[in-house]
Motif scaffolding. Structure first.
Motif, PDB file in Angstrom:
ATOM      1  N   GLN A 160       0.845  -1.192   0.000  1.00 54.87           N
ATOM      2  CA  GLN A 160       0.000   0.000   0.000  1.00 54.87           C
ATOM      3  C   GLN A 160       0.881   1.243   0.000  1.00 54.87           C
ATOM      4  O   GLN A 160       1.723   1.415   0.877  1.00 54.87           O
ATOM      5  CB  GLN A 160      -0.918   0.014   1.212  1.00 54.87           C
ATOM      6  N   LEU A 161       0.677   2.119  -0.971  1.00 56.64           N
ATOM      7  CA  LEU A 161       1.467   3.341  -1.074  1.00 56.64           C
ATOM      8  C   LEU A 161       0.851   4.437  -0.212  1.00 56.64           C
ATOM      9  O   LEU A 161      -0.358   4.444   0.031  1.00 56.64           O
ATOM     10  CB  LEU A 161       1.552   3.790  -2.535  1.00 56.64           C
ATOM     11  N   PRO A 162       1.679   5.378   0.260  1.00 59.42           N
ATOM     12  CA  PRO A 162       1.175   6.418   1.178  1.00 59.42           C
ATOM     13  C   PRO A 162       0.248   7.404   0.485  1.00 59.42           C
ATOM     14  O   PRO A 162       0.421   7.704  -0.709  1.00 59.42           O
ATOM     15  CB  PRO A 162       2.455   7.106   1.663  1.00 59.42           C
ATOM     16  N   ASN A 163      -0.702   7.922   1.236  1.00 57.62           N
ATOM     17  CA  ASN A 163      -1.608   8.932   0.706  1.00 57.62           C
ATOM     18  C   ASN A 163      -0.877  10.258   0.497  1.00 57.62           C
ATOM     19  O   ASN A 163       0.153  10.527   1.114  1.00 57.62           O
ATOM     20  CB  ASN A 163      -2.773   9.155   1.680  1.00 57.62           C
ATOM     21  N   GLY A 164      -1.451  11.083  -0.385  1.00 56.72           N
ATOM     22  CA  GLY A 164      -0.916  12.426  -0.590  1.00 56.72           C
ATOM     23  C   GLY A 164      -0.110  12.606  -1.853  1.00 56.72           C
ATOM     24  O   GLY A 164       0.011  13.731  -2.349  1.00 56.72           O
ATOM     25  N   ASP A 165       0.434  11.525  -2.395  1.00 56.69           N
ATOM     26  CA  ASP A 165       1.224  11.643  -3.619  1.00 56.69           C
ATOM     27  C   ASP A 165       0.307  11.710  -4.840  1.00 56.69           C
ATOM     28  O   ASP A 165      -0.805  11.169  -4.845  1.00 56.69           O
ATOM     29  CB  ASP A 165       2.181  10.457  -3.768  1.00 56.69           C
ATOM     30  N   THR A 166       0.813  12.361  -5.892  1.00 61.24           N
ATOM     31  CA  THR A 166       0.056  12.497  -7.137  1.00 61.24           C
ATOM     32  C   THR A 166       0.564  11.492  -8.160  1.00 61.24           C
ATOM     33  O   THR A 166       1.778  11.328  -8.336  1.00 61.24           O
ATOM     34  CB  THR A 166       0.187  13.922  -7.694  1.00 61.24           C
ATOM     35  N   TYR A 167      -0.359  10.848  -8.844  1.00 55.33           N
ATOM     36  CA  TYR A 167      -0.019   9.819  -9.826  1.00 55.33           C
ATOM     37  C   TYR A 167      -0.659  10.134 -11.179  1.00 55.33           C
ATOM     38  O   TYR A 167      -1.706  10.780 -11.243  1.00 55.33           O
ATOM     39  CB  TYR A 167      -0.464   8.440  -9.338  1.00 55.33           C
ATOM     40  N   THR A 168      -0.014   9.648 -12.217  1.00 58.34           N
ATOM     41  CA  THR A 168      -0.484   9.868 -13.583  1.00 58.34           C
ATOM     42  C   THR A 168      -1.029   8.572 -14.160  1.00 58.34           C
ATOM     43  O   THR A 168      -0.428   7.502 -13.975  1.00 58.34           O
ATOM     44  CB  THR A 168       0.666  10.374 -14.476  1.00 58.34           C
ATOM     45  N   LEU A 169      -2.155   8.667 -14.836  1.00 57.39           N
ATOM     46  CA  LEU A 169      -2.740   7.507 -15.512  1.00 57.39           C
ATOM     47  C   LEU A 169      -2.298   7.514 -16.971  1.00 57.39           C
ATOM     48  O   LEU A 169      -2.481   8.503 -17.679  1.00 57.39           O
ATOM     49  CB  LEU A 169      -4.267   7.551 -15.432  1.00 57.39           C
ATOM     50  N   ARG A 170      -1.713   6.418 -17.391  1.00 57.99           N
ATOM     51  CA  ARG A 170      -1.257   6.289 -18.783  1.00 57.99           C
ATOM     52  C   ARG A 170      -1.930   5.075 -19.406  1.00 57.99           C
ATOM     53  O   ARG A 170      -1.807   3.965 -18.912  1.00 57.99           O
ATOM     54  CB  ARG A 170       0.270   6.148 -18.829  1.00 57.99           C
ATOM     55  N   ILE A 171      -2.657   5.312 -20.490  1.00 57.40           N
ATOM     56  CA  ILE A 171      -3.420   4.241 -21.130  1.00 57.40           C
ATOM     57  C   ILE A 171      -2.968   4.071 -22.577  1.00 57.40           C
ATOM     58  O   ILE A 171      -2.843   5.041 -23.327  1.00 57.40           O
ATOM     59  CB  ILE A 171      -4.927   4.545 -21.090  1.00 57.40           C
ATOM     60  N   THR A 172      -2.731   2.827 -22.940  1.00 56.16           N
ATOM     61  CA  THR A 172      -2.385   2.480 -24.319  1.00 56.16           C
ATOM     62  C   THR A 172      -3.449   1.529 -24.847  1.00 56.16           C
ATOM     63  O   THR A 172      -3.708   0.476 -24.240  1.00 56.16           O
ATOM     64  CB  THR A 172      -1.011   1.802 -24.397  1.00 56.16           C
ATOM     65  N   ALA A 173      -4.074   1.898 -25.955  1.00 54.01           N
ATOM     66  CA  ALA A 173      -5.149   1.077 -26.523  1.00 54.01           C
ATOM     67  C   ALA A 173      -4.851   0.743 -27.980  1.00 54.01           C
ATOM     68  O   ALA A 173      -4.358   1.590 -28.734  1.00 54.01           O
ATOM     69  CB  ALA A 173      -6.483   1.810 -26.410  1.00 54.01           C
ATOM     70  N   LYS A 174      -5.174  -0.507 -28.365  1.00 55.91           N
ATOM     71  CA  LYS A 174      -4.967  -0.952 -29.744  1.00 55.91           C
ATOM     72  C   LYS A 174      -6.185  -1.741 -30.216  1.00 55.91           C
ATOM     73  O   LYS A 174      -6.882  -2.366 -29.412  1.00 55.91           O
ATOM     74  CB  LYS A 174      -3.705  -1.820 -29.844  1.00 55.91           C
TER      75      LYS A 174
END
Length: 247
Positions: A160-174
């Protein structure tokens, strides 16, 4: 409130011109003053009152130009959406964005597939560019249209990663032919803040700041569902409501 962009640009140009002339005049004045001091009669020194008054006048003009700069920024801020953004406070919006803050052990994103895909890879990336989680979409999440992705905040090892950090969603679709399918990322939530930074209007959604111009839809914030029984004293009673009212 409508803003005349041409007039604002004209005011900015006038301020820049005034500042240039003031700088030229100040430099000329200092050169003349230096020459006068060097060549003055030691037995009859020049009166300092006059050039002191001129310095005061130039300082006053400089302050006025600074005031004009401030007013121009205020006009620009008004035209750039500060008034509109304030009206978004408390509203639920959807905006073009691929970042979300991990809060209460989860982070949520929305995304849209331009057309149906046969393979969709979802990656969660931390602020250092490291992929912390990878998943494959399936079923209805491969169809064209809007979808949501909710992350439980755990990395690829299950930690489980700590709360408060910002993450980016990266999606690759084919698609079935291996061609890339277009994907648009969104963030959805209630606007909790509006801020002006470096002339830009930023709104806060789920703890993340984004430009107000990225908002694509606005709706009333969802209301919490009221409890079925608002009387805690009778919550465990088996007596029908009609009989409770009678008593």
């Amino acid at each position: 409130m409508a803003i005349d962009a041409t007039a604002a640009a004209g005011n900015a140009s006038a301020s820049n011109t005034g500042r240039t002339r003031l700088a030229d005049s100040y430099e000329t004045f200092m050169n003349l003053l230096t020459a006068q001091i060097k060549n003055q009669d030691p037995l009859s020194p020049m009166d300092s009152t006059q050039f002191t008054q001129q310095l005061v006048q130039m300082t006053g003009v400089e302050q006025q130009l600074l005031t004009n700069d401030l007013l121009e920024k205020l006009v620009t801020n008004t035209g750039s959406g500060i008034q509109t953004s304030v009206s978004l406070l408390g509203r639920e919006v959807r905006a073009l964005h691929n970042e979300a803050k991990l809060s209460a052990g989860k982070a949520d994103w929305s995304y849209k597939l331009d057309r149906e895909a046969t393979e969709v890879t979802i990656e969660v990336v931390n602020s250092l560019g490291k992929v912390v989680q990878v998943e494959k979409a399936s079923g209805d999440d491969l169809k064209a249209g809007d979808h949501t992705y909710s992350w439980n905040g755990k990395d690829r090892t299950g930690a489980q990663l700590p709360n408060g950090d910002t993450y980016t969603l990266r999606i690759t679709a084919k698609d079935s032919a291996g061609a890339t399918v277009g994907v648009t990322n969104f963030i959805k939530g209630v606007v909790t803040g509006v801020e002006q930074t470096d002339g830009k209007t930023l709104i806060t959604i789920n703890g993340v700041q984004i430009g107000w111009e990225k908002v694509t839809s606005i709706a009333e914030a969802p209301q919490q569902t009221a409890a079925a029984d608002t009387n805690p004293d009778n919550s465990d009673s088996d007596t029908p409501p009609s009989e409770q009212a009678a008593t």
